[in-house]
Design an enzyme around this catalytic site. Structure first.
Site, PDB file in Angstrom:
ATOM      1  N   ASN A  72       0.801  -1.381   0.181  1.00  0.00           N
ATOM      2  CA  ASN A  72       0.031  -0.785  -0.116  1.00  0.00           C
ATOM      3  C   ASN A  72       0.759   1.612  -0.044  1.00  0.00           C
ATOM      4  O   ASN A  72       1.144   1.468   1.531  1.00  0.00           O
ATOM      5  CB  ASN A  72      -0.974  -0.283   1.338  1.00  0.00           C
ATOM      6  CG  ASN A  72      -1.684  -1.288   1.733  1.00  0.00           C
ATOM      7  OD1 ASN A  72      -3.074  -0.955   0.749  1.00  0.00           O
ATOM      8  ND2 ASN A  72      -1.399  -2.393   2.156  1.00  0.00           N
ATOM      9  N   GLU A  73       1.042   1.002  -1.320  1.00  0.00           N
ATOM     10  CA  GLU A  73       1.895   2.794  -1.632  1.00  0.00           C
ATOM     11  C   GLU A  73       1.656   4.155  -0.988  1.00  0.00           C
ATOM     12  O   GLU A  73       0.447   4.225  -0.437  1.00  0.00           O
ATOM     13  CB  GLU A  73       2.500   3.045  -2.887  1.00  0.00           C
ATOM     14  CG  GLU A  73       3.548   1.770  -3.202  1.00  0.00           C
ATOM     15  CD  GLU A  73       4.536   1.837  -3.200  1.00  0.00           C
ATOM     16  OE1 GLU A  73       5.018   2.334  -2.157  1.00  0.00           O
ATOM     17  OE2 GLU A  73       5.451   0.683  -3.160  1.00  0.00           O
ATOM     18  N   PRO A  74       2.346   4.970  -0.683  1.00  0.00           N
ATOM     19  CA  PRO A  74       1.137   6.452  -0.898  1.00  0.00           C
ATOM     20  C   PRO A  74      -0.046   6.590  -1.507  1.00  0.00           C
ATOM     21  O   PRO A  74       0.558   6.604  -1.990  1.00  0.00           O
ATOM     22  CB  PRO A  74       2.498   7.209  -0.399  1.00  0.00           C
ATOM     23  CG  PRO A  74       3.519   6.946   0.343  1.00  0.00           C
ATOM     24  CD  PRO A  74       3.690   4.893  -0.760  1.00  0.00           C
TER      25      PRO A  74
END
Length: 632
Positions: free
Chosen positions: A160-162
């Site tokens: 879950n990236e930025p």
């Protein structure tokens, strides 16, 4: 939030700081064992969410040990893994399916049907339906009892990236450029890192009844502090864990180093002002108010939580001068000590001169990246400098670099006089070409290919060090067994590694040792190499030469150090910095293999240190290589 503990008042999630990653991993393993046994006694399954990467490796080793030695059974356990790269087969060396089986599942009695790992081979058009089904399977299992997490430098949990929201579910994501750079070494180049992955969403993770996030090493310190102390935000997905009623961070001391209670303890409670803490506080204040230290006023101290420091050690004028002098005394153009000089306020002793100096490089190139300018200075000042690469670094060589060298050797042989015939070198090169041609993208290297890649890195290291003035006979390659017999994330040092290091120390009996790896991720090559050195120093503690030996730590090229923690600062002129960069460029096989900044900004971090000294009010240098003295 931890309002009940004064020093932790800024932390919005529970954080337990352990001395080591092993200690923290054992604590979590005991918690898992209690959960598993309690569920088994009640005739129920324990549903556990699992993470991959180097962080949980120690946890999995402890669970395997408990299974083998303490009879911990996993027959009633159901697991769901967080994520998987999309587009690579399960047999790929970097697939998480393979990782989990090698690290855990192949060594315990968990039923194969109870293991759930995202499928990276699902066609793109079918991914959405597959992800919905993964969510359904989690619910049918009764939900996740305990979710284990790591954390990336971008603050990602799972993948879950930025930009990932608190309500996101299992889905296909595009990987952040920093995440891909951090994985470049494992994939032998950023170009080989998949661009997409399947991951549980933040919302899926938050559905777990309990969450434990693990983090080791100084590289994770800043993101841990931000995730724990800043308000929840999509720019930092791990910060959403603050909203969970039962989330805990387990970290080692290095990963905790940026927490306010550790870095700026005077802002969250009463402290005892030791000399090192006073220096750190004054350096921080100088940066914070953007004043050289000698211009700090009493009001600057009192307005920033340091009134008691003034009471004990003030007034500001006298305190400023003392700290200014302490930091000024760290600067030296004589890293081996200046012969015949008064060394009362110098970081290194004047005698003996010349000194026997040992520089340890975890992999070839770490030495010139971290202290190439200082190596040159030590040689020029007449010291006996020995460089020892602790590992061959052959795992860091891309196949195309090996193919280029093999092609060169073959063509050189073919273009020679016919009567010379084919030499053994050309025969080896042809074998290497055959192995490369028949090797798939996810096969491990055969022994001959690993040795060939090691030879390539030796040549680069010799060229780099010769440009620093080091003679070839003083360049050693230890080829520590843990590296030659393993691969990334699966290294385990043993007695043979320590024996090799002990033998070198007793042969050289150095007055100075320069090393790196302290406070790094304990699964990393630098950290393992430093631990081998630490054990070797413990073995030689009673040797006579040890009384005259100092150990200096040089910095990882991708890490910045606080000026207050520097014990020796070796300045470089513009010409010396340029020479250092030229030395680094000899490591051509590593161009693009080093994680982002380490290669592309080789001199940037040294210039950052120089700017910090300048802003503090000290001399203005082009660049500075920093060192810390290590004590057992």
């Amino acid at each position: 939030m931890n309002h009940t503990i004064e020093s932790q008042q800024r932390e919005r999630v529970r954080i337990h700081v352990h001395d080591t990653a092993d200690e923290a991993s054992r604590a979590l393993a005991r918690e898992i064992a209690v959960l598993v046994r309690d569920r088994a006694a009640a005739g129920r399954a324990a549903v556990i969410g699992l993470a991959t990467g180097s962080t949980p490796v120690r946890l999995y080793r402890e669970l395997v040990r408990m299974h083998r030695e303490e009879g911990l059974s996993f027959k009633n356990v159901v697991t769901f893994n967080l994520d998987e790269y999309h587009g690579i087969p399960r047999a790929h060396a970097e697939s998480y399916w393979r990782f989990m089986h090698e690290q855990l599942f192949d060594h315990i009695d968990i039923p194969p049907a109870a293991v759930h790992i995202p499928d990276g081979t699902v066609p793109r058009a079918a991914v959405f339906d597959w992800c919905r089904d993964y969510e359904r399977q989690i619910k049918e299992a009764g939900g996740i009892d305990l979710q284990i997490l790591g954390i990336g430098r971008t603050g990602h949990i799972g993948f879950n990236e930025p930009g990932s929201g608190a309500d996101s579910r299992t889905r296909l994501v595009t990987l952040d450029s920093m995440t891909r750079r951090d994985a470049a070494r494992d994939f032998l180049g950023e170009a080989n890192v998949p661009r997409h992955a399947i991951t549980m969403g933040v919302g899926t993770i938050l559905d777990a009844r309990r969450i434990v996030l693990l983090a080791w090493g100084g590289a994770k310190a800043r993101v841990i502090a931000d995730a724990a102390e800043k308000p929840p935000s999509e720019t930092l997905p791990a910060s959403f864990l603050q909203q969970h009623p039962d989330a805990t961070f387990l970290v080692d001391r290095a990963a905790a180093s940026e927490l306010t209670r550790v870095r700026l303890p005077w802002l969250v409670g009463h402290v005892g002002w030791s000399p090192s803490l006073s220096r750190r506080a004054v350096a921080w204040l100088s940066r914070h108010v953007k004043k050289p230290v000698l211009k700090l006023l009493d009001d600057d101290y009192t307005e920033h939580g340091m009134a008691d420091l003034l009471t004990e050690q003030g007034p500001a004028y006298m305190l400023n001068i003392r700290i200014f002098n302490e930091l000024q005394h760290t600067i030296t153009g004589w890293p081996g000590g200046k012969p015949g000089a008064d060394d009362t306020h110098r970081p290194e002793r004047a005698a003996p001169h010349p000194k026997r100096v040992l520089v340890l490089s975890p992999e070839p190139s770490d030495d010139v990246l971290g202290m190439g300018g200082t190596i040159r200075r030590l040689v020029e000042q007449g010291h006996h400098v020995t460089i020892a690469s602790q590992t061959s670094g052959n795992l860091g060589v891309p196949d195309d670099e090996a193919a280029t060298l093999a092609d060169f050797m073959i063509e050189l042989d073919d273009s020679g006089p016919r009567e010379t015939g084919g030499g053994s070198g050309a025969a080896l090169a042809r074998l290497i070409k055959q192995q490369l041609d028949s090797k798939s993208a996810f096969d491990g290297d055969p022994p001959e290919l690993r040795r060939f890649k090691g030879v390539l890195r030796r040549g680069e290291e010799r060229a780099a060090l010769r440009s620093c003035g080091v003679s070839t006979e003083n360049i050693h390659f230890l080829d520590l067994p843990f590296y030659e017999q393993g691969r990334y994330r699966q290294f385990r040092a043993g007695g043979a590694d320590v024996d090799t290091m002990v033998a070198l120390l007793r042969k050289l009996e150095p007055h100075q040792i320069f090393a790196t790896g302290d406070s790094e991720d304990p699964s990393s090559v630098p950290a393992i190499c430093f631990d081998v050195l630490r054990q070797a120093l413990a073995r030689t503690r009673d040797d006579g030469w040890r009384r005259d030996c100092r150990v200096w730590l040089y910095r990882s090229p991708a890490r910045d150090w606080d000026i207050a923690g520097i014990d020796m600062a070796v300045p470089m002129s513009p010409m010396e910095l340029s020479a250092k960069i030229q030395s680094i460029r000899h490591h051509k096989s590593q161009r693009g293999q080093q994680t982002g900044e380490a290669w592309q900004q080789a001199g940037h971090h040294d210039q950052t240190v120089a700017r910090a000294y300048d802003e503090f009010g000290l001399a203005n240098y082009e660049a500075i290589e920093p060192f810390r003295q290590w004590k057992e």
